[in-house]
Scaffold this motif. Structure first.
Motif, mmCIF file in Angstrom:
data_model
loop_
_atom_site.group_PDB
_atom_site.id
_atom_site.type_symbol
_atom_site.label_atom_id
_atom_site.label_comp_id
_atom_site.label_asym_id
_atom_site.label_seq_id
_atom_site.Cartn_x
_atom_site.Cartn_y
_atom_site.Cartn_z
ATOM 1 N N ALA A 43 6.608 -8.441 -6.066
ATOM 2 C CA ALA A 43 6.950 -9.875 -5.005
ATOM 3 C C ALA A 43 6.043 -10.267 -4.878
ATOM 4 C CB ALA A 43 7.754 -9.207 -4.118
ATOM 5 N N GLY A 44 5.083 -10.040 -4.506
ATOM 6 C CA GLY A 44 3.758 -10.875 -3.616
ATOM 7 C C GLY A 44 3.495 -12.008 -4.431
ATOM 8 N N THR A 45 2.844 -10.936 -5.826
ATOM 9 C CA THR A 45 2.217 -12.192 -6.657
ATOM 10 C C THR A 45 3.904 -13.153 -7.580
ATOM 11 O OG1 THR A 45 1.137 -10.936 -7.506
ATOM 12 C CG2 THR A 45 1.416 -12.200 -8.752
ATOM 13 N N GLY A 51 0.783 -0.985 0.054
ATOM 14 C CA GLY A 51 0.225 0.429 0.074
ATOM 15 C C GLY A 51 0.605 1.206 0.082
ATOM 16 N N ALA A 52 2.255 1.421 -0.454
ATOM 17 C CA ALA A 52 2.699 2.106 -0.208
ATOM 18 C C ALA A 52 3.119 3.007 -1.236
ATOM 19 C CB ALA A 52 4.538 2.135 0.574
ATOM 20 N N ALA A 53 4.583 4.193 -1.101
ATOM 21 C CA ALA A 53 4.760 4.586 -2.397
ATOM 22 C C ALA A 53 5.274 3.882 -3.488
ATOM 23 C CB ALA A 53 5.240 5.144 -1.863
ATOM 24 N N ASP A 54 5.784 2.757 -3.055
ATOM 25 C CA ASP A 54 6.884 1.701 -4.879
ATOM 26 C C ASP A 54 6.043 0.313 -4.086
ATOM 27 O OD1 ASP A 54 7.309 0.718 -1.499
ATOM 28 O OD2 ASP A 54 9.438 0.315 -2.196
ATOM 29 N N GLY A 55 4.811 0.538 -3.709
ATOM 30 C CA GLY A 55 3.564 -0.239 -3.563
ATOM 31 C C GLY A 55 3.317 -2.277 -4.270
ATOM 32 N N ALA A 56 3.948 -1.432 -6.414
ATOM 33 C CA ALA A 56 3.753 -2.064 -7.015
ATOM 34 C C ALA A 56 4.994 -2.618 -7.245
ATOM 35 C CB ALA A 56 3.730 -0.484 -8.457
ATOM 36 N N GLY A 111 -4.364 -7.848 0.678
ATOM 37 C CA GLY A 111 -5.895 -7.442 -0.598
ATOM 38 C C GLY A 111 -5.202 -7.257 -2.048
ATOM 39 N N HIS A 112 -4.002 -6.361 -1.828
ATOM 40 C CA HIS A 112 -3.323 -5.472 -3.437
ATOM 41 C C HIS A 112 -2.706 -7.335 -4.055
ATOM 42 C CE1 HIS A 112 -3.857 -2.140 -2.713
ATOM 43 N NE2 HIS A 112 -3.261 -2.152 -1.239
ATOM 44 N N ARG A 150 -5.568 -13.848 -6.706
ATOM 45 C CA ARG A 150 -7.196 -15.153 -6.280
ATOM 46 C C ARG A 150 -7.645 -16.041 -8.180
ATOM 47 N NH1 ARG A 150 -10.574 -9.583 -6.388
ATOM 48 N NH2 ARG A 150 -10.526 -9.581 -8.661
ATOM 49 N N THR A 151 -7.269 -15.665 -9.267
ATOM 50 C CA THR A 151 -8.457 -16.287 -10.187
ATOM 51 C C THR A 151 -7.412 -17.822 -9.588
ATOM 52 O OG1 THR A 151 -8.665 -14.666 -11.536
ATOM 53 C CG2 THR A 151 -8.657 -16.359 -12.663
ATOM 54 N N ALA A 152 -5.489 -17.568 -10.215
ATOM 55 C CA ALA A 152 -4.754 -18.620 -10.233
ATOM 56 C C ALA A 152 -5.030 -19.901 -8.750
ATOM 57 C CB ALA A 152 -3.643 -18.688 -9.883
ATOM 58 N N VAL A 153 -5.805 -19.279 -7.139
ATOM 59 C CA VAL A 153 -5.943 -19.761 -6.795
ATOM 60 C C VAL A 153 -6.115 -20.853 -6.730
ATOM 61 C CG1 VAL A 153 -5.494 -19.132 -3.962
ATOM 62 C CG2 VAL A 153 -3.581 -18.473 -5.279
#
Length: 181
Positions: A123-125, A113-118, A148-149, A155-158
């Protein structure tokens, strides 16, 4: 870690901090190790040789999470397949790394959710998709911990993976899929 290995490691970190202009003079390694023991970060063992270990395993897991987090983020933006497979083999597929990976996923949630969130979302994906190839239940747990991001991306793959397990004949597969859900 033996005292023989701990002292040079502390000295190296002290030199890096000094070179960065954060301190005027490098600290004496014995003093640093003593302070870490006094503040219950490290525990000194005298037998069979002088050595140090973390007072609580969660300190070790936290620092492990920091280390593997750096390695995960270094794989971005487009993880080369062989490097991603090596990360999966070395960390995601090793039960000993489960808790540091959970800590890393929680850190990703905070960063997303931070400025460099993308970058954190990427990384999470990547982390969840790696886990999905190894253990769908663990992947679902990491997806939840990543927040959530990241969930929007995976969500589709999981969901498809867990539904396919649920549809497979046999109660064990259904239970496994339900645990992931």
């Amino acid at each position: 870690i033996s005292e023989e290995k701990a002292r040079p490691a502390v000295a190296a970190v002290g030199n890096r901090v000094k070179d960065a202009g954060q301190i005027a003079a490098g600290p004496y390694p014995g003093s640093v190790l003593g302070t870490l023991c006094a503040h219950h970060v490290l525990e000194r063992q005298d037998y069979p040789e002088v050595a140090f270990r973390f007072e609580h395993q969660q300190f070790q897991e936290f620092y492990a999470a920091v280390g593997i987090g750096k390695k995960l983020f270094d794989l971005l933006p487009e993880a080369e397949q062989h490097k991603g497979l090596e990360f999966t083999k070395s960390y995601v597929n090793e039960p000993a790394w489960a808790e540091p990976l959970r800590l890393l996923a929680d850190d990703i949630r905070g960063r997303s959710g931070a400025a460099d969130g993308a970058r954190a979302i990427l990384a999470g994906t990547l982390l969840v998709k790696m886990a999905l190839n190894v253990d769908p239940v663990f992947a679902a747990e990491l997806a939840r911990l990543c927040g959530g991001h990241v969930w929007k991306e995976v969500r589709t793959a999981v969901g498809e993976r867990l539904r396919s397990l649920f549809a497979y004949p046999g109660q064990n597969y259904r239970n496994f899929a339900l645990a992931g859900m």
